[in-house]
Design a protein around this motif. Structure first.
Motif, PDB file in Angstrom:
ATOM      1  N   ASP A  61     -25.865  30.917-110.517  1.00  9.21           N
ATOM      2  CA  ASP A  61     -25.449  30.247-109.286  1.00  9.21           C
ATOM      3  C   ASP A  61     -24.706  28.937-109.581  1.00  9.21           C
ATOM      4  O   ASP A  61     -25.137  27.859-109.186  1.00  9.21           O
ATOM      5  CB  ASP A  61     -26.665  30.011-108.383  1.00  9.21           C
ATOM      6  N   VAL A  62     -23.600  29.056-110.310  1.00 10.06           N
ATOM      7  CA  VAL A  62     -22.807  27.892-110.693  1.00 10.06           C
ATOM      8  C   VAL A  62     -21.366  28.064-110.217  1.00 10.06           C
ATOM      9  O   VAL A  62     -20.924  29.175-109.945  1.00 10.06           O
ATOM     10  CB  VAL A  62     -22.826  27.657-112.224  1.00 10.06           C
ATOM     11  N   THR A  63     -20.659  26.980-110.140  1.00  8.56           N
ATOM     12  CA  THR A  63     -19.268  27.040-109.691  1.00  8.56           C
ATOM     13  C   THR A  63     -18.359  27.477-110.841  1.00  8.56           C
ATOM     14  O   THR A  63     -18.703  27.341-112.022  1.00  8.56           O
ATOM     15  CB  THR A  63     -18.778  25.669-109.183  1.00  8.56           C
ATOM     16  N   VAL A  64     -17.212  27.976-110.472  1.00 10.36           N
ATOM     17  CA  VAL A  64     -16.203  28.358-111.462  1.00 10.36           C
ATOM     18  C   VAL A  64     -15.840  27.146-112.315  1.00 10.36           C
ATOM     19  O   VAL A  64     -15.711  27.252-113.539  1.00 10.36           O
ATOM     20  CB  VAL A  64     -14.956  28.955-110.773  1.00 10.36           C
ATOM     21  N   SER A  65     -15.709  25.982-111.689  1.00 10.68           N
ATOM     22  CA  SER A  65     -15.344  24.785-112.459  1.00 10.68           C
ATOM     23  C   SER A  65     -16.447  24.400-113.442  1.00 10.68           C
ATOM     24  O   SER A  65     -16.147  23.937-114.556  1.00 10.68           O
ATOM     25  CB  SER A  65     -14.995  23.618-111.539  1.00 10.68           C
ATOM     26  N   SER A  75      -9.062  27.278-114.985  1.00  6.87           N
ATOM     27  CA  SER A  75      -9.334  28.335-114.002  1.00  6.87           C
ATOM     28  C   SER A  75      -8.351  29.497-114.121  1.00  6.87           C
ATOM     29  O   SER A  75      -8.703  30.640-113.839  1.00  6.87           O
ATOM     30  CB  SER A  75      -9.345  27.778-112.580  1.00  6.87           C
ATOM     31  N   ALA A  76      -7.133  29.226-114.588  1.00  9.92           N
ATOM     32  CA  ALA A  76      -6.155  30.311-114.747  1.00  9.92           C
ATOM     33  C   ALA A  76      -6.592  31.303-115.827  1.00  9.92           C
ATOM     34  O   ALA A  76      -6.276  32.486-115.744  1.00  9.92           O
ATOM     35  CB  ALA A  76      -4.785  29.735-115.095  1.00  9.92           C
ATOM     36  N   THR A  77      -7.317  30.831-116.816  1.00  7.60           N
ATOM     37  CA  THR A  77      -7.844  31.706-117.864  1.00  7.60           C
ATOM     38  C   THR A  77      -9.166  32.339-117.424  1.00  7.60           C
ATOM     39  O   THR A  77      -9.427  33.509-117.698  1.00  7.60           O
ATOM     40  CB  THR A  77      -8.062  30.899-119.165  1.00  7.60           C
ATOM     41  N   LEU A  82     -13.587  36.468-114.761  1.00  6.15           N
ATOM     42  CA  LEU A  82     -14.596  36.614-113.710  1.00  6.15           C
ATOM     43  C   LEU A  82     -14.307  37.835-112.840  1.00  6.15           C
ATOM     44  O   LEU A  82     -15.234  38.562-112.455  1.00  6.15           O
ATOM     45  CB  LEU A  82     -14.662  35.345-112.853  1.00  6.15           C
ATOM     46  N   LYS A  83     -13.034  38.082-112.555  1.00  2.04           N
ATOM     47  CA  LYS A  83     -12.674  39.257-111.753  1.00  2.04           C
ATOM     48  C   LYS A  83     -13.081  40.555-112.448  1.00  2.04           C
ATOM     49  O   LYS A  83     -13.596  41.474-111.815  1.00  2.04           O
ATOM     50  CB  LYS A  83     -11.170  39.274-111.454  1.00  2.04           C
ATOM     51  N   ARG A  84     -12.854  40.613-113.766  1.00  2.00           N
ATOM     52  CA  ARG A  84     -13.237  41.825-114.511  1.00  2.00           C
ATOM     53  C   ARG A  84     -14.756  41.990-114.552  1.00  2.00           C
ATOM     54  O   ARG A  84     -15.270  43.108-114.437  1.00  2.00           O
ATOM     55  CB  ARG A  84     -12.641  41.799-115.926  1.00  2.00           C
TER      56      ARG A  84
END
Length: 154
Positions: A61-65, A75-77, A82-84
């Protein structure tokens, strides 16, 4: 400080491949990634995906950042990784209720259960190094120190 070795004319050259710190790190990283690729095949995840899962197994339960900060990834990398992982059913991404600008990442039950399957990976890596624990701990600390110094230069 540069590493030097005499070239064929007896002169010191800073441009010999085997004298490059970057090449020693690069080639060691290639060897380590090859080992992880073999170990992670049965989990059906890549090494970068494994790193994301390690962060989430440590704290869900953590943010992407937050994940990006831990892994030194932008985030671009990180977003395609994360999508996969989400498509594989290992995690969910959703907008934060507190701040809609942030995306929160949580493990699915499948993602949590993958942790038990990954338990033996650190020991397998340790064995593959043929080093004792003290040597590896020292090397890890030296590499972290180097990374921190280099990040300070960036």
């Amino acid at each position: 400080m540069t590493l030097h070795q005499d070239d064929k004319k007896g002169q010191t050259s800073p441009l010999l491949l085997d004298q490059q710190l970057c090449f020693a790190l690069y080639s060691a990283n290639l060897a380590l990634n090859k080992l992880y690729r073999k170990l992670l095949t049965r989990l059906d995840i890549t090494y970068p995906q494994y790193l994301v899962m390690l962060v989430l197994w440590e704290r869900d339960d953590v943010t992407v950042s937050d994940i990006g900060e831990r892994l030194f990834l932008d985030s671009a990398t990180l977003t395609p990784l994360l999508k996969r992982l989400e498509a594989a059913g290992l995690l969910n991404r959703q907008r934060s209720r507190k701040d809609e600008r942030q995306v929160v990442v949580t493990l699915t039950e499948q993602g949590r259960s993958l942790r038990s399957e990954a338990q033996e990976i650190p020991d397998a890596v340790f064995c593959a190094t043929s080093c004792d624990g003290e040597t590896l701990q020292s090397l890890k600390k030296e590499l972290e120190s180097l990374r921190n110094k280099l990040n300070g230069q960036a």
